[in-house]
Design a protein around this motif. Structure first.
Motif, PDB file in Angstrom:
ATOM      1  N   ASP A 116      13.134  29.349   2.683  1.00 25.93           N
ATOM      2  CA  ASP A 116      12.868  28.980   1.290  1.00 25.93           C
ATOM      3  C   ASP A 116      12.002  30.030   0.605  1.00 25.93           C
ATOM      4  O   ASP A 116      12.282  30.427  -0.538  1.00 25.93           O
ATOM      5  CB  ASP A 116      12.178  27.615   1.237  1.00 25.93           C
ATOM      6  CG  ASP A 116      11.846  27.205  -0.190  1.00 25.93           C
ATOM      7  OD1 ASP A 116      12.790  26.923  -0.956  1.00 25.93           O
ATOM      8  OD2 ASP A 116      10.654  27.175  -0.540  1.00 25.93           O
TER       9      ASP A 116
ATOM     10  N   GLN B  61      20.695  28.733  -6.620  1.00 27.91           N
ATOM     11  CA  GLN B  61      19.301  29.023  -6.956  1.00 27.91           C
ATOM     12  C   GLN B  61      18.387  28.881  -5.743  1.00 27.91           C
ATOM     13  O   GLN B  61      17.453  29.658  -5.574  1.00 27.91           O
ATOM     14  CB  GLN B  61      18.838  28.082  -8.070  1.00 27.91           C
ATOM     15  CG  GLN B  61      19.475  28.343  -9.422  1.00 27.91           C
ATOM     16  CD  GLN B  61      18.851  29.519 -10.149  1.00 27.91           C
ATOM     17  OE1 GLN B  61      17.645  29.587 -10.308  1.00 27.91           O
ATOM     18  NE2 GLN B  61      19.682  30.449 -10.592  1.00 27.91           N
ATOM     19  N   THR B  62      18.667  27.870  -4.920  1.00 30.12           N
ATOM     20  CA  THR B  62      17.825  27.569  -3.766  1.00 30.12           C
ATOM     21  C   THR B  62      18.698  27.222  -2.569  1.00 30.12           C
ATOM     22  O   THR B  62      19.872  26.865  -2.728  1.00 30.12           O
ATOM     23  CB  THR B  62      16.890  26.376  -4.069  1.00 30.12           C
ATOM     24  OG1 THR B  62      17.694  25.244  -4.439  1.00 30.12           O
ATOM     25  CG2 THR B  62      15.915  26.712  -5.184  1.00 30.12           C
TER      26      THR B  62
ATOM     27  N   ILE C 253      22.178  32.919  -2.295  1.00 32.18           N
ATOM     28  CA  ILE C 253      21.103  33.257  -3.228  1.00 32.18           C
ATOM     29  C   ILE C 253      21.179  34.726  -3.607  1.00 32.18           C
ATOM     30  O   ILE C 253      21.033  35.085  -4.783  1.00 32.18           O
ATOM     31  CB  ILE C 253      19.736  32.900  -2.619  1.00 32.18           C
ATOM     32  CG1 ILE C 253      19.639  31.380  -2.417  1.00 32.18           C
ATOM     33  CG2 ILE C 253      18.594  33.399  -3.502  1.00 32.18           C
ATOM     34  CD1 ILE C 253      18.375  30.917  -1.761  1.00 32.18           C
ATOM     35  N   ARG C 254      21.420  35.594  -2.618  1.00 30.11           N
ATOM     36  CA  ARG C 254      21.559  37.016  -2.929  1.00 30.11           C
ATOM     37  C   ARG C 254      22.732  37.257  -3.876  1.00 30.11           C
ATOM     38  O   ARG C 254      22.681  38.125  -4.747  1.00 30.11           O
ATOM     39  CB  ARG C 254      21.765  37.836  -1.644  1.00 30.11           C
ATOM     40  CG  ARG C 254      20.504  38.082  -0.844  1.00 30.11           C
ATOM     41  CD  ARG C 254      20.713  39.221   0.140  1.00 30.11           C
ATOM     42  NE  ARG C 254      21.904  38.976   0.959  1.00 30.11           N
ATOM     43  CZ  ARG C 254      21.914  38.224   2.059  1.00 30.11           C
ATOM     44  NH1 ARG C 254      20.795  37.642   2.458  1.00 30.11           N
ATOM     45  NH2 ARG C 254      23.006  38.054   2.751  1.00 30.11           N
TER      46      ARG C 254
ATOM     47  N   LYS D 199      23.777  35.188  -6.036  1.00 27.51           N
ATOM     48  CA  LYS D 199      23.531  34.391  -7.239  1.00 27.51           C
ATOM     49  C   LYS D 199      24.550  33.261  -7.398  1.00 27.51           C
ATOM     50  O   LYS D 199      24.891  32.860  -8.504  1.00 27.51           O
ATOM     51  CB  LYS D 199      23.521  35.285  -8.479  1.00 27.51           C
ATOM     52  CG  LYS D 199      22.423  36.341  -8.442  1.00 27.51           C
ATOM     53  CD  LYS D 199      22.403  37.195  -9.692  1.00 27.51           C
ATOM     54  CE  LYS D 199      21.284  38.233  -9.617  1.00 27.51           C
ATOM     55  NZ  LYS D 199      21.234  39.086 -10.826  1.00 27.51           N
TER      56      LYS D 199
ATOM     57  N   LEU E 243      20.862  33.003   3.497  1.00 29.04           N
ATOM     58  CA  LEU E 243      20.431  33.432   2.163  1.00 29.04           C
ATOM     59  C   LEU E 243      21.538  34.111   1.362  1.00 29.04           C
ATOM     60  O   LEU E 243      21.316  34.530   0.221  1.00 29.04           O
ATOM     61  CB  LEU E 243      19.234  34.387   2.292  1.00 29.04           C
ATOM     62  CG  LEU E 243      17.920  33.733   2.732  1.00 29.04           C
ATOM     63  CD1 LEU E 243      16.924  34.787   3.176  1.00 29.04           C
ATOM     64  CD2 LEU E 243      17.339  32.880   1.612  1.00 29.04           C
TER      65      LEU E 243
ATOM     66  N   ARG F 241      14.884  35.976  -5.689  1.00 28.60           N
ATOM     67  CA  ARG F 241      15.202  35.604  -7.062  1.00 28.60           C
ATOM     68  C   ARG F 241      14.334  36.379  -8.043  1.00 28.60           C
ATOM     69  O   ARG F 241      13.125  36.514  -7.869  1.00 28.60           O
ATOM     70  CB  ARG F 241      14.999  34.106  -7.266  1.00 28.60           C
ATOM     71  CG  ARG F 241      16.056  33.253  -6.587  1.00 28.60           C
ATOM     72  CD  ARG F 241      15.755  31.779  -6.764  1.00 28.60           C
ATOM     73  NE  ARG F 241      15.623  31.403  -8.170  1.00 28.60           N
ATOM     74  CZ  ARG F 241      15.244  30.195  -8.564  1.00 28.60           C
ATOM     75  NH1 ARG F 241      14.957  29.251  -7.663  1.00 28.60           N
ATOM     76  NH2 ARG F 241      15.153  29.911  -9.855  1.00 28.60           N
TER      77      ARG F 241
ATOM     78  N   GLY G 130      13.948  33.071  -0.050  1.00 32.05           N
ATOM     79  CA  GLY G 130      14.845  32.839  -1.186  1.00 32.05           C
ATOM     80  C   GLY G 130      14.140  33.057  -2.506  1.00 32.05           C
ATOM     81  O   GLY G 130      14.728  33.584  -3.464  1.00 32.05           O
ATOM     82  N   ARG G 131      12.883  32.662  -2.593  1.00 32.87           N
ATOM     83  CA  ARG G 131      12.109  32.866  -3.820  1.00 32.87           C
ATOM     84  C   ARG G 131      11.853  34.353  -4.075  1.00 32.87           C
ATOM     85  O   ARG G 131      11.854  34.815  -5.215  1.00 32.87           O
ATOM     86  CB  ARG G 131      10.778  32.111  -3.735  1.00 32.87           C
ATOM     87  CG  ARG G 131      10.933  30.599  -3.742  1.00 32.87           C
ATOM     88  CD  ARG G 131       9.611  29.886  -3.487  1.00 32.87           C
ATOM     89  NE  ARG G 131       9.789  28.450  -3.478  1.00 32.87           N
ATOM     90  CZ  ARG G 131       9.735  27.683  -4.566  1.00 32.87           C
ATOM     91  NH1 ARG G 131       9.489  28.225  -5.738  1.00 32.87           N
ATOM     92  NH2 ARG G 131       9.910  26.387  -4.465  1.00 32.87           N
TER      93      ARG G 131
ATOM     94  N   SER H  99      22.848  25.377  -1.939  1.00 28.51           N
ATOM     95  CA  SER H  99      23.924  26.223  -1.416  1.00 28.51           C
ATOM     96  C   SER H  99      24.955  25.344  -0.722  1.00 28.51           C
ATOM     97  O   SER H  99      24.815  25.013   0.464  1.00 28.51           O
ATOM     98  CB  SER H  99      23.353  27.253  -0.431  1.00 28.51           C
ATOM     99  OG  SER H  99      22.364  28.054  -1.039  1.00 28.51           O
TER     100      SER H  99
END
Length: 325
Positions: free
Chosen positions: A248, A195-196, A189-190, A192, A186, A255, A251-252, A200
């Motif tokens: 997943d 996005q998903t 995503i952290r 930025k 992750l 965000r 990850g949401r 990555s």
């Protein structure tokens, strides 16, 4: 003062380790340097290609990896059984993919006769190579040094590209391994950078997702074996689909533009690990801040410290995040 590597890595206690390598002198490993505007995105391929090459040579498996702008994370498993199963010739052939070896090992690899007076020296070299091929320090050396040479050549400078030592953490149980893997997966995503998880680039999670779309798992990564654990020689004892869904959903949650939650199906892993949803979110968001040493439950940490004759159980209070299910 940094501890010697031998006091951090203990195969008897765990084959699993989390390593981190960071750049020095404000160097950029990949991405675009905001100070100069120069792109180093092509270096991602350098790192991933060398990493996957080493996974085929060493008796060390990769469970997770991610290449960030100025550092990289790996979750590794030492396969000491594989190293011990190699014949002497296989050991030499593996080593020669990285180094020339000696005149004796070169002759041995070609099938030439080695004089009896040189056999002792040959056996010593083979034993040394076998040990190095299951050694995380040698793995990281063979990963970092070529990247540093290429980067310094490109930057037209000399000196260190990486910090003097890579960080190493022992992962003492399944909960430690899974939370660390999710933390690594992750990272983009952290930060930025993506996005998903499937967006990555140059990460283990993207490789797993791409392979899963065609019903496969990446050969270069430790497989998830789930219910097939008794028919598999090694692997992670959870369902790949459950893990991908859990990452997943996490990850949401990370965000700001998405509402996320951990579903009932994904929480099967958390129930097995005896980790609460709140602690899972905390761990996978702040693993690097919470743990600065070996990771595991209180009992596992106690066993590890006693075996290595450590007087104090540093970071024992952090164990509660892996125990309050």
């Amino acid at each position: 003062m940094p501890r010697p590597r031998r006091t951090q890595i203990s195969i008897e206690d765990t084959p699993w380790y989390h390593t981190v390598s960071r750049c020095v002198r404000k160097a950029w490993l990949t991405g675009v340097d905001p100070n100069t505007g120069q792109s180093y995105e092509h270096r991602r391929d350098w790192v991933e290609s060398q990493l996957l090459k080493l996974a085929d040579i060493f008796a060390i498996d990769i469970a997770a990896y991610v290449v960030m702008s100025n550092h990289l994370h790996l979750v590794l498993r030492i396969d000491i059984e594989l190293a011990n199963s190699w014949t002497d010739r296989e050991v030499v052939e593996q080593w020669h993919q990285l180094f020339k070896g000696t005149e004796l090992t070169q002759r041995f690899a070609k099938g030439e006769l080695v004089e009896e007076l040189n056999l002792s020296q040959l056996r010593h070299s083979i034993a040394d190579y076998r040990s190095r091929l299951s050694d995380i320090s040698w793995f990281m050396r063979c990963l970092n040094e070529p990247i540093a040479r290429m980067a310094n050549k490109e930057d037209k400078c000399t000196g260190r590209f990486w910090e003097g030592r890579f960080k190493s953490q022992a992962l003492l149980d399944e909960a430690a391994v899974l939370t660390c893997m999710a933390y690594v997966d992750l990272n983009p995503i952290r930060a930025k950078m993506a996005q998903t998880p499937d967006k990555s680039d140059y990460t283990s999670i993207q490789a797993r997702i791409k392979a899963a779309l065609i019903g496969e798992q990446p050969q270069s990564l430790v497989p998830f074996i789930g219910g097939e654990r008794f028919n598999q020689p090694k692997g992670i004892n959870f369902s790949l689909q459950d893990y991908l869904q859990l990452v997943d959903e996490m990850g949401r949650i990370l965000r700001e533009d998405k509402r996320g939650s951990i579903s009932v199906s994904s929480s099967k892993i958390l129930k097995t690990l005896n980790i609460s949803t709140g602690n899972w979110i905390k761990l996978t968001s702040e693993f690097g801040k919470i743990f600065h040493g070996p990771v595991g439950t209180t009992q596992e940490l106690t066993n590890y410290c006693e075996h290595l004759q450590k007087r104090r159980r540093h970071f024992a209070k952090c164990c509660r995040y892996l125990e309050d299910g």
